[in-house]
Scaffold this active site. Structure first.
Site, PDB file in Angstrom:
ATOM      1  N   ASN A  61      18.333  -1.411  54.613  1.00 20.18           N
ATOM      2  CA  ASN A  61      19.792  -1.348  54.593  1.00 20.18           C
ATOM      3  C   ASN A  61      20.484  -2.617  55.095  1.00 20.18           C
ATOM      4  O   ASN A  61      21.599  -2.924  54.682  1.00 20.18           O
ATOM      5  CB  ASN A  61      20.308  -0.109  55.332  1.00 20.18           C
ATOM      6  N   GLU A 100      14.177   1.306  67.122  1.00 16.00           N
ATOM      7  CA  GLU A 100      15.564   1.610  66.809  1.00 16.00           C
ATOM      8  C   GLU A 100      15.514   2.597  65.657  1.00 16.00           C
ATOM      9  O   GLU A 100      15.236   2.232  64.519  1.00 16.00           O
ATOM     10  CB  GLU A 100      16.310   0.329  66.439  1.00 16.00           C
TER      11      GLU A 100
END
Length: 495
Positions: free
Chosen positions: A168, A267
């Site tokens: 992304n 993350e």
């Protein structure tokens, strides 16, 4: 209306994709996969193949570890000032070639060109920030409480790092890891997502030109990430794993890394609440909502996933958000006037459609959007859903798309409780004119990052990361990012 009617003409030159997809980048050389296999890189705006890149094998992975190991002593011994100057040059080259990089991101990721330009600027900033931090890595000196000895603490590079990044933000997620690792004196192996490898390879060429020595950065693309990652993590010379991606994959990687007690930074997924109180500045809240929801068309771990709006402002907020979302131009990522590009794959569109259908069945109303459009590419329109039930699937699952579900709440206590009703805790957004309430709610929400009266939370100078199932460790910040790639060594001495 079909998607084709929303795709304006491209009015600028496209990058040379053949030159970008030159091969795996190992030990400063571009080379094919040892198997000869390749990966198709698809333009999500059209569904057409853009280019092919090598599909790395376990043997390629071993070669990258060897290269990183051979380069490690020299890079570790490189003076901090020289490392800093190389990182600064990476920043400068990224800025010089920002339009090429932005176009490349838009082609392989699909995000609107304006978003891609913002990503390049953000990604480059990690090099500038860590160039400045590389010369400020200091140790500690003190006297033991007993007075019998001195305490010296030295910070040293942790070793070879495996960096795994998502599709992304193909530039920013790479530089957010590579820049602090290099500043700390580590060598790295980057495995970008197979959907968006071209940006990673374009950046590798920039690192090379900036003066990063051979073997310090290696880049592998593969359609077999599990076996390849396991092979790299099984090598005792690899001492760090930094991963950005889904919580499910992160759990598997943590288990794999535990076999060799490898330090991990994770993350992971998000389910960000966006809380709007009655006393909020409505226009400011709407401005922030559009940024928090529509950055990269909602395909972001920090994207606002649950809009909790207090009853007194609910109708006005719903009307304003619907007006803004409904006016967005949907089309090809590389078209200059596109505001909402396609999703990354057809599978992503199907997931969004499933979540929206579930909410509708449970009683939600689509104020705009809400249906998959006809035409080529992987598109889903900007959508606002009103009166979404709290038990809907999208209340607990990341949407990862341009859908804004609205939930009504009454009290501050309820807002905090609803915001925390998730296993995730990455980011949250709070809008109120009452500073005391804003700080109180920010302290009460279980998240690693809070944007108070702001729609954008990320900053290279601030620690990025989450709590609960959203991850471990932090990236960025004054010292947090580099600290993830260093080990503290304690030396006791009597003089």
């Amino acid at each position: 209306m079909t998607i084709a009617q929303h795709i304006p003409q491209i009015d600028h030159q496209l990058p040379d994709l053949t030159a970008t997809a030159r091969g795996l980048y190992i030990d400063g050389a571009w080379q094919p996969s040892r198997s000869g296999r390749t990966i198709d890189v698809v333009n999500p705006s059209t569904g057409e193949v853009l280019a092919t890149v090598p599909d790395a094998t376990i043997e390629d992975a071993r070669a990258s570890v060897e290269a990183a190991s051979a380069a490690a002593p020299g890079w570790r011994a490189t003076p901090p000032r020289k490392r800093s100057e190389i990182l600064r040059r990476c920043f400068e080259l990224m800025i010089e070639r920002s339009e090429m990089l932005a176009t490349l991101i838009s082609l392989e990721n699909g995000k609107a060109l304006r978003d891609a330009r913002g990503e390049v600027a953000y990604a480059a900033e990690f090099f500038r920030w860590n160039a400045e931090e590389a010369v400020r890595i200091t140790g500690e000196f003190g006297i033991a409480p007993s007075g019998t000895n001195r305490i010296i603490v030295d910070y040293q590079p942790i070793g070879i790092c495996l960096l795994i990044t998502p599709w992304n933000f193909p530039a920013a997620m790479a530089t957010r890891k590579i820049a602090p690792a290099l500043a700390a004196g580590c060598t790295v192996i980057l495995k970008p997502a197979s959907e968006t490898p071209l940006t990673a390879y374009a950046l590798a060429a920039i690192y090379e030109e900036a003066g990063v020595p051979n073997g310090v950065v290696n880049v592998l693309t593969t359609t077999s990430p599990g076996p390849l990652t396991a092979e790299v993590l099984a090598d005792p010379r690899v001492r760090k794993l930094s991963f950005t991606g889904s919580t499910g994959v992160g759990r598997g990687l943590l288990a794999e890394a535990a076999k060799n007690v490898i330090s991990c930074s994770m993350e992971l997924g998000g389910n960000a609440p966006f809380v709007v109180f009655d006393d909020a500045d409505l226009e400011a809240a709407l401005d922030g909502a559009m940024i928090a929801k529509m950055r990269n068309a909602g395909e972001a771990c920090t994207a606002a996933n649950r809009f909790y709006v207090q009853s007194g402002i609910y109708d006005a907020f719903a009307e304003g958000l619907t007006r803004r979302m409904g006016a967005l131009i949907m089309g090809s990522g590389v078209s200059g006037d596109t505001e909402c590009g396609p999703m990354i794959t057809r599978k992503a569109v199907d997931k969004i459609a499933r979540l929206v259908a579930d909410a509708k069945v449970r009683g939600a109303r689509a104020l705009c959007g809400g249906d998959v459009p006809a035409g080529d590419g992987y598109f889903y329109p900007p959508t606002v859903l009103a009166d979404v039930p709290f038990e809907s699937e999208m209340a607990s699952e990341e949407i990862f798309g341009p859908v804004a579900p609205l939930y009504r709440f009454e009290t501050e206590e309820e807002a905090v409780r609803r915001a925390n009703d998730t296993e995730y805790g990455l980011a949250a957004y709070v809008y109120t004119r009452d500073l005391a309430r804003g700080l109180r709610v920010s302290n009460g929400i279980e998240a690693g990052m809070i944007a108070l009266n702001r729609g954008l939370v990320s900053d290279p100078a601030a620690p990025f990361g989450g709590v609960k199932q959203s991850g471990l460790g932090r990236e960025g910040g004054q010292h947090h990012g580099i600290a993830e790639f260093m080990e503290a060594k304690y030396i006791a001495t009597s003089f």
